[in-house]
Design an enzyme around this catalytic site. Structure first.
Site, PDB file in Angstrom:
ATOM      1  N   LYS A  81       0.863  -1.188   0.000  1.00 41.35           N
ATOM      2  CA  LYS A  81       0.000   0.000   0.000  1.00 41.35           C
ATOM      3  C   LYS A  81       0.895   1.233   0.000  1.00 41.35           C
ATOM      4  O   LYS A  81       1.974   1.220   0.623  1.00 41.35           O
ATOM      5  CB  LYS A  81      -0.872  -0.050   1.268  1.00 41.35           C
ATOM      6  CG  LYS A  81      -1.900   1.065   1.398  1.00 41.35           C
ATOM      7  CD  LYS A  81      -2.739   0.863   2.664  1.00 41.35           C
ATOM      8  CE  LYS A  81      -3.853   1.873   2.798  1.00 41.35           C
ATOM      9  NZ  LYS A  81      -4.701   1.646   3.998  1.00 41.35           N
ATOM     10  N   SER A 156      -9.565   1.548   3.203  1.00 40.52           N
ATOM     11  CA  SER A 156      -8.721   2.360   2.354  1.00 40.52           C
ATOM     12  C   SER A 156      -7.673   1.555   1.576  1.00 40.52           C
ATOM     13  O   SER A 156      -7.081   2.087   0.638  1.00 40.52           O
ATOM     14  CB  SER A 156      -8.005   3.419   3.204  1.00 40.52           C
ATOM     15  OG  SER A 156      -7.150   2.814   4.143  1.00 40.52           O
ATOM     16  N   SER A 180      -9.558  -1.057   7.358  1.00 46.07           N
ATOM     17  CA  SER A 180      -9.042  -0.847   5.999  1.00 46.07           C
ATOM     18  C   SER A 180      -8.306  -2.013   5.357  1.00 46.07           C
ATOM     19  O   SER A 180      -8.013  -1.952   4.172  1.00 46.07           O
ATOM     20  CB  SER A 180      -8.129   0.373   5.969  1.00 46.07           C
ATOM     21  OG  SER A 180      -8.919   1.515   5.837  1.00 46.07           O
TER      22      SER A 180
HETATM   23  N1  GLN Z   1     -13.110   3.432   6.810  1.00 46.69           N
HETATM   24  C1  GLN Z   1     -12.432   3.860   7.988  1.00 46.69           C
HETATM   25  C2  GLN Z   1     -12.123   5.329   7.883  1.00 46.69           C
HETATM   26  O1  GLN Z   1     -12.502   5.915   6.944  1.00 46.69           O
HETATM   27  C3  GLN Z   1     -11.209   3.042   8.221  1.00 46.69           C
HETATM   28  C4  GLN Z   1      -9.979   3.536   7.554  1.00 46.69           C
HETATM   29  C5  GLN Z   1      -8.764   2.733   7.877  1.00 46.69           C
HETATM   30  O2  GLN Z   1      -8.851   1.674   8.503  1.00 46.69           O
HETATM   31  N2  GLN Z   1      -7.620   3.268   7.494  1.00 46.69           N
HETATM   32  O3  GLN Z   1     -11.514   5.903   8.727  1.00 46.69           O
END
Ligand code: GLN
Length: 494
Positions: A81, A156, A180
């Site tokens: 990532k 994400s 994420s």
């Molecule tokens: N969807 C969650 C957010 O928007 C989780 C994001 C993540 O785990 N980086 O914060």
């Protein structure tokens, strides 16, 4: 001749060890596949140039020829990532704010992957600064869900999940602050594991919300994820929160018996609005499979679970506002504005951050204001303790907790601006493990209606550092199902 990109990482590592094929052949197969389907998929933001990939592959082939000990990822093509810092390889964290930044050092994750014999292929698409659930919060191209071009890959770590699913990488690393790794794994039909907080270093992983952030692996099967975790887990003096506990043998854990394990289910959580009936059906089926594996399913209650989303979004915004203060246009990335310092800050941050990041910085700054702190941040911190206590109590009567991963099978691409709250609510089953620092895995557990049906994920959560139990149960479930063997259709290229 086998298509080398169709092999699991474990098959690749074993095949390389046994001299069945060379790492150069494996790396070339993945490299060529990327070149072919990336124009349709967009899983990568940056690819490592071919000559560098081949050079890295040759080094592992040479190590084998010299009879040297090979690591758990020997010859395995890995995607990272774009939140992971990679020396001299563009690292944007999905943001204009870091466009053009070439890190002067190698982060722990890239280093450990390479030391384990992995071949880094490039940097994967994500929501800007890991804020989001669709990988659409980015000024760059949006990654596609390999199962459907009308749906997002989740987020994400959307690029990390799509790459594994479409085989543009064998395994990948993602980060998980509130879901994420697990949510995109669920939406793309692959396995994703968020380890215990502190099990994997945060050094060289760009910070979003430091008390929640954790790096972890994604792969097509439980063994691939265990193998990758083996390579990256363990103490790192560069991260003060990294744990010193010895790293167990995760591959051996996959072979351990799972029968007799007690799996807790909070039935009240399944009644909350937003859970799609087809996801609920697949979840009930998955519980039957766990029973077939010799596990028992018991009722548990987590009385504060419904407060998870509110608590998570206050804490993550507060920490993000503070972590992102460092992007001032002076230290990294592009600089905007002329004149005094304030003007450079203002212009750089206005141009560099996208709307979701700005929203979170504003929310976070608000909840930390002296006159709001107690009412919002202080309360959220107390609720966080209650949520963690719920888990402790639940684990007195069960070994694992099962939930769906995402409440929906498939999130359509947004044609207009989304309501952010809608996406926030889709994290309802995942944020708890982050708030309590617990390990959790998502694995393929069915498909929704439609053609092709979109993947549905099962989440298992374990007590702190009980990754071995998590892997044993996950492997048993996988042995009893075939969901993980389904591959998405080939993307339409050109
Ligand atoms: N969807 C969650 C957010 O928007 C989780 C994001 C993540 O785990 N980086 O914060």
């Amino acid at each position: 001749m086998t298509d080398l990109t169709s092999l699991t990482a474990s098959q690749i590592a074993r095949g390389v060890g046994a001299g069945q094929f060379s790492v150069v052949d494996v790396a070339t197969a993945f490299y060529d596949r990327c070149t072919y389907i990336e124009p349709a998929l967009h899983s990568y933001l940056t690819r490592v140039p071919q000559d560098q990939v081949i050079r890295a592959a040759k080094a592992i082939d040479l190590a084998r020829a010299q009879g040297r000990q090979l690591g758990p990822l020997a010859g395995v093509p890995v995607g990272l990532k774009d939140i992971f810092v990679t020396k001299d390889l563009a690292t944007t964290c999905g943001s204009r704010m870091l466009e053009g930044w070439l890190p002067p050092y190698q982060g722990t994750h890239a280093r450990r992957v390479t030391e384990a014999g992995g071949i880094v292929l490039g940097k994967l698409a994500m929501d800007e600064f890991a804020m989001g659930s669709s990988s659409e919060n980015t000024p760059f191209t949006v990654v596609q869900n390999p199962w459907s071009k009308d749906h997002v890959a989740g987020g994400s770590s959307g690029g990390s999940a799509a790459a594994v699913s479409a085989r543009t990488a064998s395994v990948t690393l993602g980060s998980d602050t509130g879901g994420s790794i697990r949510q995109p794994a669920s939406l793309c039909g692959v396995v994703g594991l968020k380890p215990t907080y502190g099990r994997v270093s945060r050094a060289g992983m760009i910070a979003f919300a430091s008390s929640l952030d954790q790096a972890g692996p994604l792969g097509v099967c439980v063994e691939d994820v265990a193998r990758t975790l083996q390579a990256i887990a363990g103490h790192d003096p560069a991260d003060a929160t990294s744990l010193t506990d010895p790293v167990p043998d995760y591959l051996a854990a996959c072979q351990a018996p799972a029968s007799g394990l007690r799996v807790g289910v909070d039935r009240a959580a399944l009644e909350r609005p937003g859970l799609q009936p087809e996801v609920r059906r697949a979840f009930e089926q998955a519980l039957l499979v766990l029973r077939d594996c010799g596990m028992t399913v018991v009722d548990i209650s987590r009385p504060h679970a419904h407060l998870g989303i509110a608590c998570y979004y206050i804490i993550c915004c507060a920490e993000a506002a503070s972590n992102l203060a460092r992007y001032d246009g002076l230290r990294y990335g592009p600089r905007h504005g002329e004149g005094d310092l304030q003007e450079v800050y203002r212009a750089t941050r206005t141009a560099g951050f996208g709307p979701e990041v700005k929203r979170r910085i504003l929310l976070g700054t608000h909840v930390l204001r002296a006159d709001c702190y107690e009412e919002h941040y202080g309360r959220a911190m107390r609720v966080r303790t209650l949520i963690a206590d719920d888990y402790t109590q639940a684990f007195a009567t069960c070994d694992l907790i099962a939930t769906p991963t995402s409440p929906v099978a498939g999130i359509a691409r947004a044609s207009t601006e989304r309501d952010p709250l809608e996406l926030y609510l889709s994290d309802m089953f995942t944020v708890g493990a982050n708030l309590a620092g617990l390990p959790a895995i998502s694995m393929p557990a069915g498909f929704g209606a439609g053609t092709p049906g979109l993947p549905i994920g099962l989440q298992l959560i374990a007590p702190r550092l009980a990754e071995p139990t998590l892997l044993a149960a996950a492997q048993a479930f996988e042995n009893h199902t075939t969901w993980h063997t389904r591959r998405p259709p080939e993307p339409e290229v050109g």
